[in-house]
Design an enzyme around this catalytic site. Structure first.
Site, PDB file in Angstrom:
ATOM      1  N   ASN A 129       0.868  -1.177   0.000  1.00  0.00           N
ATOM      2  CA  ASN A 129       0.000   0.000   0.000  1.00  0.00           C
ATOM      3  C   ASN A 129       0.902   1.223   0.000  1.00  0.00           C
ATOM      4  OD1 ASN A 129      -1.792   2.055   0.533  1.00  0.00           O
ATOM      5  ND2 ASN A 129      -2.280   1.404   2.625  1.00  0.00           N
ATOM      6  N   LYS A 177       0.198   4.253  -0.327  1.00  0.00           N
ATOM      7  CA  LYS A 177      -0.438   5.459   0.220  1.00  0.00           C
ATOM      8  C   LYS A 177      -0.166   6.643  -0.728  1.00  0.00           C
ATOM      9  CE  LYS A 177      -0.203   3.374   4.734  1.00  0.00           C
ATOM     10  NZ  LYS A 177      -0.137   3.537   6.177  1.00  0.00           N
ATOM     11  N   HIS A 181      -9.612   1.485   4.649  1.00  0.00           N
ATOM     12  CA  HIS A 181      -8.349   1.618   5.389  1.00  0.00           C
ATOM     13  C   HIS A 181      -8.563   2.575   6.574  1.00  0.00           C
ATOM     14  CE1 HIS A 181      -4.248   2.776   6.376  1.00  0.00           C
ATOM     15  NE2 HIS A 181      -3.892   1.632   5.820  1.00  0.00           N
ATOM     16  N   GLU A 237      -6.929   4.940   7.658  1.00  0.00           N
ATOM     17  CA  GLU A 237      -6.700   6.362   7.348  1.00  0.00           C
ATOM     18  C   GLU A 237      -7.923   6.962   6.655  1.00  0.00           C
ATOM     19  OE1 GLU A 237      -2.951   5.747   5.382  1.00  0.00           O
ATOM     20  OE2 GLU A 237      -2.083   5.225   7.325  1.00  0.00           O
ATOM     21  N   GLU A 290      -5.701  -4.558  10.642  1.00  0.00           N
ATOM     22  CA  GLU A 290      -4.650  -3.567  10.878  1.00  0.00           C
ATOM     23  C   GLU A 290      -4.950  -2.812  12.165  1.00  0.00           C
ATOM     24  OE1 GLU A 290      -2.574  -2.451   6.956  1.00  0.00           O
ATOM     25  OE2 GLU A 290      -4.339  -1.184   7.110  1.00  0.00           O
ATOM     26  N   GLY A 327       2.351   2.424  10.853  1.00  0.00           N
ATOM     27  CA  GLY A 327       3.346   3.481  10.681  1.00  0.00           C
ATOM     28  C   GLY A 327       4.011   3.919  11.971  1.00  0.00           C
ATOM     29  N   SER A 332       3.184  -1.944  10.522  1.00  0.00           N
ATOM     30  CA  SER A 332       4.628  -2.044  10.777  1.00  0.00           C
ATOM     31  C   SER A 332       5.192  -3.431  10.507  1.00  0.00           C
ATOM     32  CB  SER A 332       4.960  -1.595  12.206  1.00  0.00           C
ATOM     33  OG  SER A 332       4.587  -0.246  12.399  1.00  0.00           O
TER      34      SER A 332
HETATM   35  P1  PGA Z   1       2.715   0.374   7.723  1.00  0.00           P
HETATM   36  O1  PGA Z   1       1.270   0.615   7.050  1.00  0.00           O
HETATM   37  O2  PGA Z   1       3.247  -0.922   7.183  1.00  0.00           O
HETATM   38  O3  PGA Z   1       3.524   1.566   7.319  1.00  0.00           O
HETATM   39  O4  PGA Z   1       2.489   0.308   9.210  1.00  0.00           O
HETATM   40  C1  PGA Z   1       0.388  -0.440   6.834  1.00  0.00           C
HETATM   41  C2  PGA Z   1      -0.921   0.080   6.256  1.00  0.00           C
HETATM   42  O5  PGA Z   1      -1.389   1.129   6.694  1.00  0.00           O
HETATM   43  O6  PGA Z   1      -1.510  -0.537   5.343  1.00  0.00           O
END
Ligand code: PGA
Length: 256
Positions: free
Chosen positions: A11, A13, A97, A99, A169, A175, A215
């Site tokens: 992903n 982003k 997601h 976000e 998640e 992140g 992460s």
């Molecule tokens: P990350 O993000 O691996 O940077 O923690 C995962 C995601 O939000 O899909």
């Protein structure tokens, strides 16, 4: 027989211009473009879909989007529809997601409409679910995941359920460098599998892939990916560089 092939999904982003995306895909194609033991998916921003799709042509890599609207077309300024994604040869779409939920106010019923629209257009939805830190500390993580999963899958019939991919998640792990412990992750994955059994019966539930996200890195992936109900990863930060993403794919391929 492998019931569920592992899936490693990147992903990106809001990162990478089309040019940067093509460069990354070119590196991935060289390193893992013939990978067949693991499904590998890249999800660039909308602007990079077409060029990334061309760059991965002829390889086993797959193309996905990070979001879409549920209507096919119309007066929805700034939005993109499932048929538009299909026209660029995307096969997957990330939906709900955290976000999108936290920063853009997306709620379960809205996300559910997108899941149904994706399926109607032969796009495989990656439905994201997960609790915040406050929800985990408040002891309601499983309840939150259950609500998001059941609402997200409302109206998805048995005939289509096995094409849905679920991504667990935990919001506090995205992140942040704070990865859920293997036990924490497996507990929620097994819980999701159990909910799928209730909704669709055992044989369909055993076919649904449940990805972990938050992460995930080459260092922690082998342990996470060897859990019974963890069928792959939805990768943010570590998907932005070829080396770490390739290592994640290799880690998934190494799991027996
Ligand atoms: P990350 O993000 O691996 O940077 O923690 C995962 C995601 O939000 O899909």
């Amino acid at each position: 027989m492998i019931l569920r092939k592992k899936l490693i999904a990147g992903n990106w982003k809001m990162n990478k211009t089309p040019t940067d995306g093509v460069a990354l895909v070119a590196e991935l194609v060289t390193a893992i473009g013939k990978q067949t033991d693991v499904d590998v998916l890249v999800c660039p921003p909308f602007t990079g879909l077409e060029s990334a799709g061309k760059a991965l042509e002829g390889s086993t890599l797959k193309l996905g989007a990070q979001n879409m609207h549920f209507e096919a077309n119309g007066a929805f300024t700034g939005e993109v529809s499932a048929p538009m994604l299909r026209a660029l040869f995307a096969t997957h779409v990330i939906l709900g997601h955290s976000e999108r939920r936290a920063l853009f106010g997306e709620q379960d019923a809205f996300i559910n409409k997108k899941v149904l629209a994706a399926l109607k257009n032969q796009l495989r939805p990656i439905l994201c679910v997960g609790e915040t830190l406050a929800e985990r500390e408040g002891g309601i993580a499983l309840k939150v995941v259950q609500t998001q999963l059941e609402a997200g899958l409302e109206g998805v019939g048995k005939d289509q359920a096995s094409t849905v991919i679920v991504a667990y998640e935990p919001v506090w792990a995205i992140g942040t460098g704070k990865v859920a412990t293997t036990d924490q992750a497996q507990e929620v994955h097994a819980f999701i599998r159990g909910l799928l059994v209730k909704l669709y019966g055992d044989s369909i539930a055993q076919k649904v892939r449940i990805l972990y996200g938050g992460s995930m890195k080459p260092a922690n992936a082998p342990e996470l990916l060897s859990q019974k109900d963890i069928d792959g990863g939805l990768i943010g930060g570590a998907a932005l560089e070829a080396r770490s993403f390739v290592d994640l794919v290799k880690a998934a391929a190494a799991v027996k």
